[in-house]
Design a protein around this motif. Structure first.
Motif, PDB file in Angstrom:
ATOM      1  N   THR A   1       0.516 -13.490   5.028  1.00 13.03           N
ATOM      2  CA  THR A   1       0.606 -12.803   3.575  1.00 13.03           C
ATOM      3  C   THR A   1      -0.173 -11.810   3.174  1.00 13.03           C
TER       4      THR A   1
ATOM      5  N   ASP B   1       7.347  -6.156   0.760  1.00 11.02           N
ATOM      6  CA  ASP B   1       7.383  -7.391   0.508  1.00 11.02           C
ATOM      7  C   ASP B   1       7.573  -8.172   1.592  1.00 11.02           C
TER       8      ASP B   1
ATOM      9  N   ASN C   1       5.099  -7.296   4.257  1.00 15.32           N
ATOM     10  CA  ASN C   1       3.561  -7.215   3.725  1.00 15.32           C
ATOM     11  C   ASN C   1       2.868  -6.069   4.213  1.00 15.32           C
TER      12      ASN C   1
END
Length: 208
Positions: A6, A71, A74
């Motif tokens: 993430t 997204d 990342n």
């Protein structure tokens, strides 16, 4: 090509890592940065495209300082310039100082921009260009599957480095001469320390 972590990686970090992992660590882990003639030239060049805005040239919409992100992978950063052509082609252009030359650390940054634009716009971005300021020439870069895989592998390596909070070892080679972080990095001193350490190991453990 999904990524499992993430931590958002700046596109600039990809370029730094490919050039020298330790340079990447000093900048993105320890927040160290120093100017030299090469970074000053780069900063001066980027003033040309650092102000967000757009213009229309021969039917091509040219966006400057365009924020880009992914997204899915990342990644986050900014494209110096992106051309939107009437036929739907999206063409990122990265500005670099110096003469025209092929450098993998330039290509990976452009490829990452293309991957972000593909996700943001929902259309393929298969190529772009590096604009070399000294020669005023573009070098076209084809965004291959291999280059995309290198983007993801490099981003994962940077995440692992940031998670470990450990700096990679110094390169101590020709790259160091042009690096603004040479005085902070101290590659020669660290290399000498490692040599002395190995000599002590051999002295006290002759069978190894």
């Amino acid at each position: 090509m999904e990524t499992s972590t993430t931590e958002a990686i700046p596109l600039s970090a990809l370029e730094h890592w490919i050039y020298c992992p330790r340079q990447c660590g000093l900048i993105h882990l320890e927040q160290a940065f120093e100017e030299n003639i090469y970074t000053a030239r780069g900063q001066a060049l980027h003033h040309l495209v650092d102000t967000p805005g757009y213009e229309i040239k021969a039917g091509v919409r040219v966006e400057r300082a365009l924020p880009v992100w992914s997204d899915r992978y990342n990644l986050i950063g900014k494209a110096d310039l992106v051309e939107f052509h009437p036929d739907g082609m999206v063409y990122p252009v990265e500005f670099k100082h110096g003469a025209k030359r092929q450098k993998l650390h330039d290509d990976i940054q452009l490829a990452a921009q293309a991957m972000c634009l593909e996700e943001m716009l929902g259309r393929p971005v298969s190529k772009g260009a590096i604009f070399h300021a000294s020669s005023h020439r573009r070098r076209e870069v084809i965004v291959t599957q291999e280059l995309k895989q290198l983007v993801l592998a490099t981003a994962d390596a940077i995440r692992a480095m940031l998670s470990s909070e450990k700096l990679p070892p110094p390169a101590n080679d020709a790259r160091c001469n042009a690096c603004s972080l040479k005085d902070i990095c101290q590659p020669e001193a660290l290399a000498q320390h490692d040599r002395q350490h190995q000599q002590r190991l051999v002295l006290f453990n002759p069978e190894q």
